[in-house]
Design an enzyme around this catalytic site. Structure first.
Site, mmCIF file in Angstrom:
data_model
loop_
_atom_site.group_PDB
_atom_site.id
_atom_site.type_symbol
_atom_site.label_atom_id
_atom_site.label_comp_id
_atom_site.label_asym_id
_atom_site.label_seq_id
_atom_site.Cartn_x
_atom_site.Cartn_y
_atom_site.Cartn_z
ATOM 1 N N TYR A 9 0.831 -1.208 0.000
ATOM 2 C CA TYR A 9 0.000 0.000 0.000
ATOM 3 C C TYR A 9 0.865 1.257 0.000
ATOM 4 C CZ TYR A 9 -3.678 -3.293 1.362
ATOM 5 O OH TYR A 9 -4.540 -4.358 1.408
ATOM 6 N N HIS A 14 -0.204 -11.970 0.440
ATOM 7 C CA HIS A 14 -1.050 -10.928 -0.151
ATOM 8 C C HIS A 14 -1.436 -11.231 -1.603
ATOM 9 C CE1 HIS A 14 -1.609 -6.241 -0.432
ATOM 10 N NE2 HIS A 14 -2.695 -6.909 -0.791
HETATM 11 P P1 NAD Z 1 -13.406 0.159 1.195
HETATM 12 O O1 NAD Z 1 -14.567 -0.527 0.597
HETATM 13 O O2 NAD Z 1 -13.215 0.063 2.655
HETATM 14 O O3 NAD Z 1 -13.490 1.680 0.706
HETATM 15 C C1 NAD Z 1 -12.533 2.616 1.074
HETATM 16 C C2 NAD Z 1 -12.897 3.964 0.476
HETATM 17 O O4 NAD Z 1 -14.104 4.438 1.084
HETATM 18 C C3 NAD Z 1 -11.845 5.028 0.772
HETATM 19 O O5 NAD Z 1 -11.844 5.967 -0.287
HETATM 20 C C4 NAD Z 1 -12.364 5.679 2.038
HETATM 21 O O6 NAD Z 1 -11.834 6.963 2.202
HETATM 22 C C5 NAD Z 1 -13.848 5.674 1.760
HETATM 23 N N1 NAD Z 1 -14.695 5.705 2.984
HETATM 24 C C6 NAD Z 1 -14.481 5.092 4.167
HETATM 25 N N2 NAD Z 1 -15.481 5.355 5.025
HETATM 26 C C7 NAD Z 1 -16.365 6.154 4.370
HETATM 27 C C8 NAD Z 1 -17.580 6.745 4.730
HETATM 28 N N3 NAD Z 1 -18.121 6.573 5.937
HETATM 29 N N4 NAD Z 1 -18.226 7.495 3.807
HETATM 30 C C9 NAD Z 1 -17.702 7.682 2.574
HETATM 31 N N5 NAD Z 1 -16.530 7.142 2.164
HETATM 32 C C10 NAD Z 1 -15.863 6.382 3.061
HETATM 33 O O7 NAD Z 1 -12.099 -0.386 0.436
HETATM 34 P P2 NAD Z 1 -10.603 -0.628 0.856
HETATM 35 O O8 NAD Z 1 -9.992 0.515 1.570
HETATM 36 O O9 NAD Z 1 -9.935 -1.136 -0.361
HETATM 37 O O10 NAD Z 1 -10.692 -1.869 1.856
HETATM 38 C C11 NAD Z 1 -10.554 -1.753 3.235
HETATM 39 C C12 NAD Z 1 -9.235 -2.310 3.743
HETATM 40 O O11 NAD Z 1 -9.222 -3.719 3.606
HETATM 41 C C13 NAD Z 1 -7.978 -1.816 3.011
HETATM 42 O O12 NAD Z 1 -7.562 -0.569 3.503
HETATM 43 C C14 NAD Z 1 -7.037 -2.934 3.310
HETATM 44 O O13 NAD Z 1 -6.508 -2.788 4.625
HETATM 45 C C15 NAD Z 1 -7.936 -4.161 3.265
HETATM 46 N N6 NAD Z 1 -7.972 -4.807 1.920
HETATM 47 C C16 NAD Z 1 -7.150 -5.861 1.697
HETATM 48 C C17 NAD Z 1 -7.117 -6.470 0.453
HETATM 49 C C18 NAD Z 1 -6.193 -7.628 0.224
HETATM 50 O O14 NAD Z 1 -5.526 -8.063 1.139
HETATM 51 N N7 NAD Z 1 -6.108 -8.155 -0.974
HETATM 52 C C19 NAD Z 1 -7.922 -6.006 -0.576
HETATM 53 C C20 NAD Z 1 -8.778 -4.954 -0.324
HETATM 54 C C21 NAD Z 1 -8.793 -4.366 0.933
#
Ligand code: NAD
Length: 319
Positions: free
Chosen positions: A59, A124
């Site tokens: 990230y 990952h």
């Molecule tokens: P998400 O669906 O959590 O969306 C994140 C987006 O939504 C960001 O732009 C954030 O600023 C916004 N957001 C958060 N809260 C909000 C709210 N209340 N209102 C409006 N917008 C809001 O997607 P993500 O960040 O990709 O996934 C969450 C976490 O999961 C990642 O940060 C990561 O730690 C993990 N993840 C891991 C993998 C993997 O291991 N392959 C893949 C995807 C995500």
């Protein structure tokens, strides 16, 4: 005040807050975030009962780990009061799941995070590697890291759900403690549900990430790089507009939808501001007090029906 519930993670003995802090936005993945906002977001998360923080060297090309480490250090929270997961095998330079690389990788991650150990180390996005290498080389290397006390538990992450059963069917029971799935338990795609009984039978903990479908289920919409089809993006924007018209917020409803399934230990949502932390925790607390807004959720489901469970290709093999 309602407090966030803590849910057991498979057989690990860990209890994760139902809302987990996804730290990919701290790597500027969804736009720039200042150190000040990052530290304030982590502080607010801890204050409101979030105890689980997820990051990866991938990230922001290691930035997310550095910023999360800086924030945890600055706040001076006792180490046993929070749970950190990071990952290995995926880097800005590409994928490398070799034993040599992942063994070196944890030392680099610990240095950036300013920690002596992480609670969970996850391979990952394993669909981009050889799954047989994950089974025969990567996971055994992670077991050695467990014995050395650098990590407490082992996990795997990926998009296609078939990669989890492929690996779990081939490793000795108890070797993989956790799976992290993403974009498969939200209003537009709930396919993870079918896998939950299998994971439970194996004692494997389940973390579901991206309840907002990486920005699809937000009023402002997804980032430029989002891999969804134009059709899926348009349907989600129509659903967001419908909620707005009704004075509802699609992100809150999406959080509540994902949080409703208690077989999932933590819903990892990416956050980069105090406001988002407060909104997402409030969504959980409101759900605990009032239950889901079933009517609006079914209206959204109706709008999303033509694209239900539509996903996108990821990785070098589709299982
Ligand atoms: P998400 O669906 O959590 O969306 C994140 C987006 O939504 C960001 O732009 C954030 O600023 C916004 N957001 C958060 N809260 C909000 C709210 N209340 N209102 C409006 N917008 C809001 O997607 P993500 O960040 O990709 O996934 C969450 C976490 O999961 C990642 O940060 C990561 O730690 C993990 N993840 C891991 C993998 C993997 O291991 N392959 C893949 C995807 C995500």
């Amino acid at each position: 005040m309602t407090t966030l519930d803590l849910r057991p993670l498979g057989n690990t003995g860990l209890k994760l807050s139902s809302v987990g802090f996804g730290a990919s936005p701290l790597g500027n993945v969804f736009g720039p975030v200042s150190d000040h906002d990052a530290i304030a977001s982590v502080r607010e998360a801890l204050r409101l009962g979030i105890n689980f923080f997820d990051t990866s060297p991938y990230y922001g090309g290691t930035l997310s780990e550095k910023v999360l480490g800086k924030a945890l250090k600055a706040l001076g929270v006792p180490r046993n009061e929070y749970i950190v997961s990071t990952k290995c095998g995926r880097y800005a330079e590409g994928f490398d799941f070799s034993a040599e690389r992942v063994t070196k990788s944890i030392d680099e991650s610990l240095e950036r995070l300013q920690l002596d150990y992480v609670d969970i180390l996850q391979c990952h996005d394993i669909e981009f590697g050889s799954l047989d290498q994950i089974v025969n080389e990567t996971i055994p290397a992670l077991q050695k890291l467990k014995e050395a006390g650098k990590i407490r538990f082992i996990g795997i992450t990926g998009l296609p759900l078939g990669v989890f059963t492929y690996v779990l069917d081939r490793v000795p029971p108890g070797t993989v403690d956790v799976i992290l799935s993403y974009c498969h338990y939200s209003i537009n795609d709930s396919t993870l549900e079918d896998l939950l009984p299998y994971l439970k039978s194996k004692g494997v903990g389940v973390i579901s990430a991206s309840p907002l479908a990486m920005g699809l289920l937000t009023e402002s919409g997804p980032p430029e790089w989002h891999p969804a089809s134009p059709e899926l993006k348009a349907a989600c924007q129509a659903a967001a507009a419908h909620c707005k018209e009704k004075g509802r917020n699609i992100s809150k409803l999406a959080m509540q939808y994902s949080l409703s399934n208690k077989d999932i230990s933590s819903i990892l949502v990416g956050m980069n501001s105090v406001k988002q932390v407060e909104e997402n925790v409030a969504a959980a607390n409101e759900l605990a007090t009032f239950g889901k807004d079933e009517k609006t959720v079914s209206e959204i489901e109706e709008i999303l029906k033509p694209v239900k469970n539509q996903t996108w290709l990821s990785g070098i093999q589709q299982i």
